[in-house]
Design an enzyme around this catalytic site. Structure first.
Site, PDB file in Angstrom:
ATOM      1  N   SER A  27       0.795  -1.094  -0.249  1.00 52.62           N
ATOM      2  CA  SER A  27      -0.129   0.011  -0.123  1.00 52.62           C
ATOM      3  C   SER A  27       1.003   1.484  -0.018  1.00 52.62           C
ATOM      4  O   SER A  27       0.282   2.127  -0.061  1.00 52.62           O
ATOM      5  CB  SER A  27      -1.035  -0.080   1.748  1.00 52.62           C
ATOM      6  OG  SER A  27      -1.775  -1.216   1.067  1.00 52.62           O
ATOM      7  N   LYS A  30       0.005   3.710  -3.108  1.00 52.36           N
ATOM      8  CA  LYS A  30      -1.319   4.882  -2.777  1.00 52.36           C
ATOM      9  C   LYS A  30      -0.837   6.086  -3.018  1.00 52.36           C
ATOM     10  O   LYS A  30      -1.103   6.890  -2.924  1.00 52.36           O
ATOM     11  CB  LYS A  30      -1.525   4.205  -1.434  1.00 52.36           C
ATOM     12  CG  LYS A  30      -2.666   3.096  -1.119  1.00 52.36           C
ATOM     13  CD  LYS A  30      -3.480   2.228  -0.151  1.00 52.36           C
ATOM     14  CE  LYS A  30      -4.856   1.873  -0.407  1.00 52.36           C
ATOM     15  NZ  LYS A  30      -4.230   0.711  -0.039  1.00 52.36           N
ATOM     16  N   SER A  51      -5.766   3.060   4.741  1.00 54.10           N
ATOM     17  CA  SER A  51      -5.168   2.516   3.511  1.00 54.10           C
ATOM     18  C   SER A  51      -6.766   1.370   3.081  1.00 54.10           C
ATOM     19  O   SER A  51      -6.290   0.279   2.796  1.00 54.10           O
ATOM     20  CB  SER A  51      -4.055   1.349   4.171  1.00 54.10           C
ATOM     21  OG  SER A  51      -3.425   1.047   3.006  1.00 54.10           O
TER      22      SER A  51
END
Length: 365
Positions: free
Chosen positions: A43, A46, A101
């Protein structure tokens, strides 16, 4: 390794497959280990998603979630709790991305951006513009997928770009926030929609039972998947220096190990800054590099990506300006958001820059 007087030896208890310590202002890489290894990013990807999409939608824009918006989310994904047929603001969705997340929030924002396929294409284009040449995006949320890779070097480049954006800084440093729940009928038969609290999963920001909040921490993003292991990019300020540290996949299997190793590298970096010879530099985006001949992607290759490197005797670049303390956004609490110059001046956003690299001007955003 040659170290100047007073510079500590790099911590030996760092087991990550790849890591990097860089000065957020000058772009100098103070030390690195396998910084260009292409690994699954989880993640932390991101950050690229946010840096690509944040400028596109105002915070107040809304989206009523259709079932198709949530299609294709990977099994076992982290979720913030978005419900079909409920309406969310873009502000809500970004809180879901940064704090929890939430892959569900990523998919809704991707739907607003003409779909996952288009979003992935734009993320790859933006990575190329940033000269994040180790990065290839397959899923916008960082969920494990064949061929999806990044590197400690690239994630640090991406974080540095994102931190030029006020919203990016605020979201990545927000500790807790209220998130809209599901609409339901109360005892009187009236439709009501309550909210629930979400907390940032960045343990250097929030602390945990086995780790304290890191002094001066101001974001950025963590990740964890089966293939990637634990990944983390953090930014912190101390004594007028702002450092970025990225750690990927510690071999030591202990609770919060990625944060513990990041903290050790931060500690070393703040002691070593200005006393070590940089082993490389974070390159500018293509547009900035084109404006200054010689500032090209070749700057990546100054030993920052092969083996382990720490600075030798010498002096670093100009010191960064100090940053201000935390600010608080309505409906959420933040720590160390600021990146504003001490004395109450705003960050250099009016000029389109955060802690402007003295070697190249950042383009107005």
């Amino acid at each position: 390794m040659n170290l100047a007087s007073g510079v500590p030896v790099l911590p030996k208890d760092v087991t990550a497959r790849s890591w990097i310590i860089a000065d957020a202002e000058s772009g100098e890489v103070l030390a690195a280990h396998n910084a260009h290894w292409r690994l699954a990013p989880a993640s932390t990807l991101k950050m690229l998603f946010a840096d690509t999409l944040l400028p596109k939608f105002p915070k107040t824009a809304t989206r009523k979630v259709a079932p198709s918006d949530l299609a294709g989310i990977g099994s076992g994904s982290s979720m913030v709790g978005i419900k079909e047929n409920e309406t969310y603001t873009v502000h809500d969705l970004w809180l879901g991305v940064f704090l929890r997340s939430g892959n569900d929030a990523v998919h809704v924002l991707s739907a607003m951006n003409k779909g996952v396929k288009n979003t992935v294409q734009e993320m790859n284009q933006h990575a190329e513009e940033l000269q994040a040449l180790d990065t290839h995006v397959v899923t916008p949320d960082g969920y494990d997928a064949p061929g999806q890779v990044s590197s400690a070097y690239d994630l640090t480049l991406i974080a540095r770009s994102g931190l030029q954006k006020k919203d990016f800084r605020e979201y990545s440093s927000t500790v807790t926030a209220k998130f809209p729940g599901e609409t339901a009928k109360n005892k009187k038969g009236k439709s009501v929609r309550k909210s629930f609290e979400i907390q940032n999963t960045n343990r250097l920001l929030t602390g945990d039972y086995d780790i304290s909040q890191y002094p001066g921490i101001a974001g950025v993003k963590n990740g964890n998947t089966t293939n990637a292991g634990s990944t983390f990019t953090g930014v912190a300020e101390r004594g007028g220096k702002v450092l970025l540290v990225t750690v990927m996949n510690p071999e030591k299997d202990e609770h919060n190990e990625v944060y513990k190793e990041t903290a050790r590298l931060f500690d070393w970096g703040f002691k070593a800054a200005g006393k070590v010879e940089p082993v490389g530099e974070l390159v500018p985006p293509k547009g900035a590099a084109d404006a200054q001949p010689g500032a090209t992607a070749s700057g990546q290759a100054n030993d920052a990506g092969s083996g382990e490197a720490g600075g030798g005797a010498g002096t670093g670049g100009d010191s960064a300006k100090p940053v201000a303390s935390a600010t608080t956004e309505s409906g959420s609490s933040g720590i160390g958001i600021a990146f504003a110059i001490t004395g109450g001046l705003l960050a250099l956003l009016a000029g389109g820059a955060f802690l402007v690299n003295r070697r190249w001007p950042l383009r107005r955003r």
